[in-house]
Design a protein around this motif. Sequence first.
Motif, mmCIF file in Angstrom:
data_model
loop_
_atom_site.group_PDB
_atom_site.id
_atom_site.type_symbol
_atom_site.label_atom_id
_atom_site.label_comp_id
_atom_site.label_asym_id
_atom_site.label_seq_id
_atom_site.Cartn_x
_atom_site.Cartn_y
_atom_site.Cartn_z
ATOM 1 N N ILE A 108 1.238 -0.682 -0.001
ATOM 2 C CA ILE A 108 0.198 0.394 0.418
ATOM 3 C C ILE A 108 0.782 1.501 -0.013
ATOM 4 O O ILE A 108 2.099 1.042 0.104
ATOM 5 N N HIS A 109 0.170 2.461 0.091
ATOM 6 C CA HIS A 109 0.859 3.475 0.478
ATOM 7 C C HIS A 109 1.928 3.563 1.616
ATOM 8 O O HIS A 109 1.271 3.510 2.378
ATOM 9 N N THR A 110 2.824 4.218 1.059
ATOM 10 C CA THR A 110 4.091 4.298 2.196
ATOM 11 C C THR A 110 3.493 5.150 3.438
ATOM 12 O O THR A 110 3.801 5.346 4.794
ATOM 13 N N SER A 111 2.785 6.351 2.945
ATOM 14 C CA SER A 111 2.044 7.422 4.190
ATOM 15 C C SER A 111 0.911 6.558 4.901
ATOM 16 O O SER A 111 0.449 6.363 5.936
ATOM 17 N N LEU A 112 0.112 5.651 3.969
ATOM 18 C CA LEU A 112 -0.581 4.665 4.653
ATOM 19 C C LEU A 112 0.153 3.999 5.749
ATOM 20 O O LEU A 112 -0.111 3.994 6.755
ATOM 21 N N ALA A 113 0.658 2.823 5.446
ATOM 22 C CA ALA A 113 1.771 2.186 6.155
ATOM 23 C C ALA A 113 2.306 2.945 7.126
ATOM 24 O O ALA A 113 2.176 2.580 8.647
ATOM 25 N N GLN A 114 2.879 3.676 7.439
ATOM 26 C CA GLN A 114 3.505 4.678 8.478
ATOM 27 C C GLN A 114 2.907 5.220 9.916
ATOM 28 O O GLN A 114 3.034 5.084 10.477
ATOM 29 N N ARG A 115 1.440 4.881 9.172
ATOM 30 C CA ARG A 115 0.225 5.368 10.159
ATOM 31 C C ARG A 115 -0.524 3.567 11.178
ATOM 32 O O ARG A 115 -1.045 3.926 11.791
ATOM 33 N N TRP A 116 -0.412 3.244 9.552
ATOM 34 C CA TRP A 116 -1.359 1.256 10.133
ATOM 35 C C TRP A 116 -0.526 1.323 11.325
ATOM 36 O O TRP A 116 -0.639 0.548 12.277
ATOM 37 N N LEU A 117 1.165 0.834 10.764
ATOM 38 C CA LEU A 117 2.051 0.066 11.965
ATOM 39 C C LEU A 117 1.759 0.430 12.963
ATOM 40 O O LEU A 117 2.037 0.112 14.053
ATOM 41 N N PRO A 118 1.761 1.965 13.329
ATOM 42 C CA PRO A 118 1.804 1.962 15.015
ATOM 43 C C PRO A 118 0.597 1.557 15.532
ATOM 44 O O PRO A 118 0.728 1.153 16.799
ATOM 45 N N ILE A 119 -0.437 1.714 15.303
ATOM 46 C CA ILE A 119 -1.633 1.586 15.202
ATOM 47 C C ILE A 119 -1.632 -0.194 16.107
ATOM 48 O O ILE A 119 -2.209 -0.830 16.827
ATOM 49 N N LEU A 120 -1.135 -0.784 14.758
ATOM 50 C CA LEU A 120 -0.959 -2.139 15.540
ATOM 51 C C LEU A 120 -0.297 -3.173 16.024
ATOM 52 O O LEU A 120 -0.100 -3.536 17.075
ATOM 53 N N LYS A 121 0.925 -1.774 16.813
ATOM 54 C CA LYS A 121 1.662 -1.873 17.834
ATOM 55 C C LYS A 121 1.127 -2.263 18.838
ATOM 56 O O LYS A 121 1.316 -2.932 19.576
ATOM 57 N N LYS A 122 1.086 -0.648 18.926
ATOM 58 C CA LYS A 122 -0.230 -0.628 20.473
ATOM 59 C C LYS A 122 -1.151 0.289 20.361
ATOM 60 O O LYS A 122 -1.345 0.661 21.612
ATOM 61 N N GLY A 123 -1.316 0.508 19.259
ATOM 62 C CA GLY A 123 -3.366 0.805 19.373
ATOM 63 C C GLY A 123 -3.517 2.255 19.726
ATOM 64 O O GLY A 123 -2.440 3.216 19.456
ATOM 65 N N ILE A 124 -4.393 2.823 19.882
ATOM 66 C CA ILE A 124 -4.645 4.339 19.841
ATOM 67 C C ILE A 124 -4.547 4.770 20.974
ATOM 68 O O ILE A 124 -5.412 4.070 21.891
ATOM 69 N N GLN A 125 -4.622 6.262 21.617
ATOM 70 C CA GLN A 125 -4.090 6.362 22.770
ATOM 71 C C GLN A 125 -6.781 6.644 23.082
ATOM 72 O O GLN A 125 -6.258 7.043 22.501
ATOM 73 N N ALA A 126 -6.073 6.524 24.583
ATOM 74 C CA ALA A 126 -7.791 6.296 25.108
ATOM 75 C C ALA A 126 -8.750 7.703 25.100
ATOM 76 O O ALA A 126 -9.416 8.060 24.209
ATOM 77 N N THR A 130 -11.332 8.042 21.602
ATOM 78 C CA THR A 130 -12.672 9.013 22.031
ATOM 79 C C THR A 130 -12.925 9.860 21.500
ATOM 80 O O THR A 130 -14.013 10.017 21.075
ATOM 81 N N LYS A 131 -11.932 10.929 20.953
ATOM 82 C CA LYS A 131 -12.324 11.462 20.175
ATOM 83 C C LYS A 131 -12.737 10.659 18.723
ATOM 84 O O LYS A 131 -13.685 11.986 18.075
ATOM 85 N N LEU A 132 -11.981 10.597 18.250
ATOM 86 C CA LEU A 132 -12.170 9.839 16.726
ATOM 87 C C LEU A 132 -13.595 8.907 16.870
ATOM 88 O O LEU A 132 -14.669 8.680 15.974
ATOM 89 N N LEU A 133 -14.054 7.611 17.576
ATOM 90 C CA LEU A 133 -15.295 7.349 17.681
ATOM 91 C C LEU A 133 -17.306 8.283 17.979
ATOM 92 O O LEU A 133 -17.648 8.811 17.711
ATOM 93 N N LYS A 134 -15.954 10.010 18.562
ATOM 94 C CA LYS A 134 -17.208 10.889 18.852
ATOM 95 C C LYS A 134 -17.505 11.411 17.277
ATOM 96 O O LYS A 134 -18.647 12.264 17.186
ATOM 97 N N GLU A 135 -16.628 11.360 16.361
ATOM 98 C CA GLU A 135 -16.522 12.071 15.061
ATOM 99 C C GLU A 135 -17.849 11.535 14.321
ATOM 100 O O GLU A 135 -18.073 11.955 13.965
ATOM 101 N N TYR A 136 -18.064 10.266 14.416
ATOM 102 C CA TYR A 136 -18.552 9.439 13.856
ATOM 103 C C TYR A 136 -20.743 9.403 14.569
ATOM 104 O O TYR A 136 -20.152 8.426 16.028
ATOM 105 N N THR A 137 -21.350 8.720 13.940
ATOM 106 C CA THR A 137 -22.732 8.132 14.319
ATOM 107 C C THR A 137 -23.625 7.475 13.866
ATOM 108 O O THR A 137 -23.050 7.278 12.817
ATOM 109 N N ILE A 138 -24.365 6.762 14.439
ATOM 110 C CA ILE A 138 -25.357 5.933 13.592
ATOM 111 C C ILE A 138 -26.297 6.222 12.897
ATOM 112 O O ILE A 138 -26.780 7.085 13.045
ATOM 113 N N PRO A 139 -25.906 6.029 11.264
ATOM 114 C CA PRO A 139 -26.867 6.550 10.284
ATOM 115 C C PRO A 139 -28.345 6.315 11.186
ATOM 116 O O PRO A 139 -28.906 5.143 10.976
#
Length: 682
Positions: A108-126, A130-139
């Motif tokens: 995949i594109h290098t910019s995408l891989a550089q963003r997904w690999l740290p999350i796969l290793k350590k996850g997203i900070q709390a 929380t901010k990301l989950l509040k950004e979207y709602t169920i249709p």
Amino acid sequence: MPKRSAEEKIKYYNSKIRKLERKKRHRTRSQSSSESDKNSDNERQIVDPLPSTSQHASGTTLEEVPEDLLPDEVSPEVIAMPVPELDPQLLEALGDPTDDTPIYGPDIHTSLAQRWLPILKKGIQAEAKTKLLKEYTIPDNCKLLKAPTLNAEISAAVTDLVRNRDKKLQAKQDQLGLGIAAINKAMSLLLTCDDKVQVTKMLSDGCRLLTDLHFNETQVRTKLVTPGLDKAFLSLIQDQDRDETLFGNKLPEKIRASKAIEKQGLQIKKVTNPKSSSSTVTRFQNQGNWSVPPRYPPSKRGGAHIHIQNDGTTTLPPATTGAATDAPETIIGEGEFEQACPCEAVTQDTSAAQTVYPGCSSVIRKAFESRGTPISALDLVMASLSKNTLMQYNGTYKLWWQFSQIHNYDPYICTVSNVMLFLTEQFKKGAAYGTLNCHRSALSLLLGNVTCDEQIKRLLKGAYKLRPAMPKYSYTWDPQLVLNFVAKWVPNRELSIEQLSKKIVILLALCTAHRVQTLASIKLEDIVINCSGVKIGISSPIKTSAAGREQPVLVLPYFSENKAICPATVIEDYIFCTKDIRPFNKNNLLITYKRPHRCATAQTISRWIKQVLELSGIDVSMFSAHSTRHAATSAARASGLSLDTIRKAAGWTNRSQTFAKFYHRPMLVTEDFASSVLMPNM
């Protein structure tokens, strides 16, 4: 320049070999890149003259170094001689090679891989999550993307462990739903723009996979919740479709409907007839596992008898008044009962003999209350009975309640003849003298002095002569067999917690001759350790506890002759090894060795003792954990210890004959006697 020693030469050649290997790996990587053709040509010029680059300024080459000075893992032949290619026919005969490495797709594109690999290793900070989950709602037009909540009725029926686990799965499912909503938002934007067929297809496939995972999580939650529910309830939720809740919003209505149907199937409405009140209908209905005879004897007054069959139908036999008739029985259903019996009245006796067995404690309370005991004093009266006594009497009261229902007796007011009839029936069913005596003791609490009648005593004496009570053991086992076995479990502090737990309970059981109930009651604050040994006071009530009687004190001196089986030493080591795993606010000495660590009950200690006996070679099909009391006291008596000392150590009174009657047993006779008889005289 001084000449190098052999060790310096080896270090020099190893350094050269490592440099060549690094250059070779660099060349391989350069050849795989399409942007470094020139660099690969330059490196090939450096790496190709492999034999000549290992020549030192002093004129020594790799081939001139003696083979005994080269390291074991490197030889001149491996470096200088290339590996020959195998014949294609031989390769075909060997078969295709097996590759266990995973197959990956295009990068995949290098910019995408550089963003997904740290999350796969350590996850997203709390905070970011929380901010990301509040950004979207169920249709609004796809509400089922939100995880269904657990029904309140199911939540109240399951354990805390199941509820907490379901909350975690629900949070995961909500996150999946929001992920699907975000992808669909992107798809909605793409659909309103120019033709992006390929991008839309990829996003659609991703949504399909996530949606299927969402469904699977719902199925997993259902399977995790249902084991904690009643089997009869599973048929209601077996094929239910989810909505906002896991088992559907209509679950309360289905539960009420099911209970109503069940109630209608078990009950028949009363039918009254103002024209005729002389005839009655006797109704029998077997519920659950009820297998005793009918509660009421058949009426001889000419009334009709209606029998409820297992399939729910009702059998109405022909009228028996007057001459006999050969008319067949009439089978009627539950809904046709009133039409089939318009002239019959169903009567129901509301006396105490016709009620359902209320339980041991309720029966005893009712008995004392009927004899004039004040209600405010019942709690004190019930406190005089131990939990084990109530459990033992409960079996007697169940049998007595069934007996009273069959014969239409009041279970709280009976004559001597009623009690004799009950004991006789139990004797005919196989009850021994000890069981009958236990029944008499339980009924004396219920009926008062009725059970002390001379006729009942004579009946029990006859039962003893016809079916005498034999001692459980005619002989016992040698404690040395077990002690020699556990002496191999050393050192104590290097044993597993399981092994150390079993060692301490068997030593305590043999060295104190007390019941497992006493061992389970030992508290840490009651243990006193001094230079002579260990003293353990028993503060909790036990079987032999009574008003004015002293509580036992267990004395365990240090046994220096064999420290491997010294109970005092084992207690010290056990306390040390279990100090980090002891449950909070629990002061019992013995705890379970499996997580979560709890106080060991008498049943657990009995199981540990029996396992040690089996490993030691004792026949556990004959001897139970309580046999340690027989073996220990019998061995002490055989060694010459006085009866007074044995009684005091085991918790018997000075005048007790329990040891002489039930516990003093000879050791198991071995084959030594027969061998000595067969041995010829020299």
